[in-house]
Design a protein around this motif. Structure first.
Motif, PDB file in Angstrom:
ATOM      1  N   ASN A 212       0.830  -1.210   0.000  1.00 58.98           N
ATOM      2  CA  ASN A 212       0.000   0.000   0.000  1.00 58.98           C
ATOM      3  C   ASN A 212       0.863   1.258   0.000  1.00 58.98           C
ATOM      4  O   ASN A 212       0.536   2.245  -0.680  1.00 58.98           O
ATOM      5  N   LEU A 215       2.208   1.715  -3.583  1.00 63.09           N
ATOM      6  CA  LEU A 215       1.172   2.166  -4.515  1.00 63.09           C
ATOM      7  C   LEU A 215       0.769   3.618  -4.238  1.00 63.09           C
ATOM      8  O   LEU A 215       0.514   4.384  -5.177  1.00 63.09           O
ATOM      9  N   ASN A 216       0.754   3.998  -2.982  1.00 65.55           N
ATOM     10  CA  ASN A 216       0.359   5.365  -2.634  1.00 65.55           C
ATOM     11  C   ASN A 216       1.393   6.400  -3.054  1.00 65.55           C
ATOM     12  O   ASN A 216       1.047   7.565  -3.273  1.00 65.55           O
ATOM     13  N   GLY A 221      -0.212   4.796  -9.647  1.00 68.10           N
ATOM     14  CA  GLY A 221      -1.052   4.009  -8.768  1.00 68.10           C
ATOM     15  C   GLY A 221      -1.056   2.517  -9.037  1.00 68.10           C
ATOM     16  O   GLY A 221      -2.018   1.822  -8.681  1.00 68.10           O
ATOM     17  N   GLU A 222       0.010   1.997  -9.639  1.00 74.03           N
ATOM     18  CA  GLU A 222       0.051   0.567  -9.966  1.00 74.03           C
ATOM     19  C   GLU A 222       1.491   0.090  -9.999  1.00 74.03           C
ATOM     20  O   GLU A 222       2.427   0.885 -10.059  1.00 74.03           O
TER      21      GLU A 222
END
Length: 259
Positions: A212, A215-216, A221-222
């Motif tokens: 997380n 990704l953040n 975002g991937e």
């Protein structure tokens, strides 16, 4: 249409090129081999595990070979060159991709562990570079690629030996490019961000908080795909990049730009 089925414009073609990829049987190295092969290159995979290399060569099919080799055998670099040239002739693209990873706090990393990482990444890639570069310069045609890392660009905790090794790649690329480029041999690196590989999946399976966090802080975002790195390698080895040398190309979804 699958990206692998997309016709290549000639400027991006690797037809007639021969690429040696260390650590080419798995992960990012496997994708680099796959993409370079799709672009028309003859591929030679180098690694320690023959069964994996055999499987990948069978999967790639025509224009694919392998040589079993441990890159930490520094004195044996000439053996890899000789075996490779016996199979496919002169190498025009060397991809220094093989590496190892140790994750633990810096104060718990032993000198022996640190040395093992440096031997694999830095000394191993240097030994192969100085073995293959003279022929490329004599022919005035060639490309050497290094697989760098986000650890080449900013601090990441608990990977101090890996960070030192991958940071060394930045200096190596710039220094080698300065020496080699006047002789027709370009030197570049790709710095992958967080890529969706078997290894990363295993790491994230027990650490969802880390996934997380990644990704953040990734603007797209991937996670990236191994092929994202593979196609970047194709570009850097192709005629399209004839004026590109001494660069570190992040393939990272924007992680390294900061925010």
């Amino acid at each position: 249409m699958s990206p692998l089925a997309t016709p290549f414009p000639a400027i991006f073609s690797l037809a007639g090129e021969t690429a040696l990829i260390t650590g080419g049987g798995t992960g990012i190295g496997r994708a680099i081999a796959e993409c370079m092969h799709a672009a028309g290159a003859t591929i030679v995979l180098a690694g320690r595990r023959e069964n994996i290399l055999q499987e990948e060569v069978a999967r790639l099919g025509e224009r694919a070979q392998y040589v079993v080799h441990d890159i930490t055998n520094l004195e044996g670099a000439h053996i890899l060159r000789e075996k490779t040239e016996a199979l496919v002739g002169p190498v025009t693209s060397l991809v220094n991709n093989a590496g190892i990873h140790i994750k633990k706090p810096a104060v718990e990393t032993t000198t022996a562990e640190f040395q093992r990482v440096l031997d694999t990444h830095v000394l191993g890639s240097h030994a192969l570079t100085v073995e293959f570069a003279p022929g490329m310069m004599e022919r005035k045609h060639g490309s050497i690629l290094f697989t760098a890392s986000m650890a080449s660009l900013f601090g990441i905790p608990k990977v101090i030996a890996y960070t030192a090794a991958k940071s060394a790649y930045v200096g190596m690329v710039k220094g080698l490019a300065t020496e080699f480029s006047p002789h027709g041999l370009r030197v570049n690196a790709i710095a992958p961000g967080w890529i969706d590989t078997d290894m990363s999946r295993q790491a994230f399976a027990g650490d969802p908080e880390r996934l997380n966090k990644i990704l953040n802080r990734t603007p797209t975002g991937e996670l990236g795909t191994p092929q994202d790195v593979g196609w970047a390698a194709v570009y850097l080895a192709s005629p399209a990049a004839h004026f590109v040398t001494g660069t570190i190309l992040p393939v990272d979804g924007g992680v390294s730009i900061g925010f």
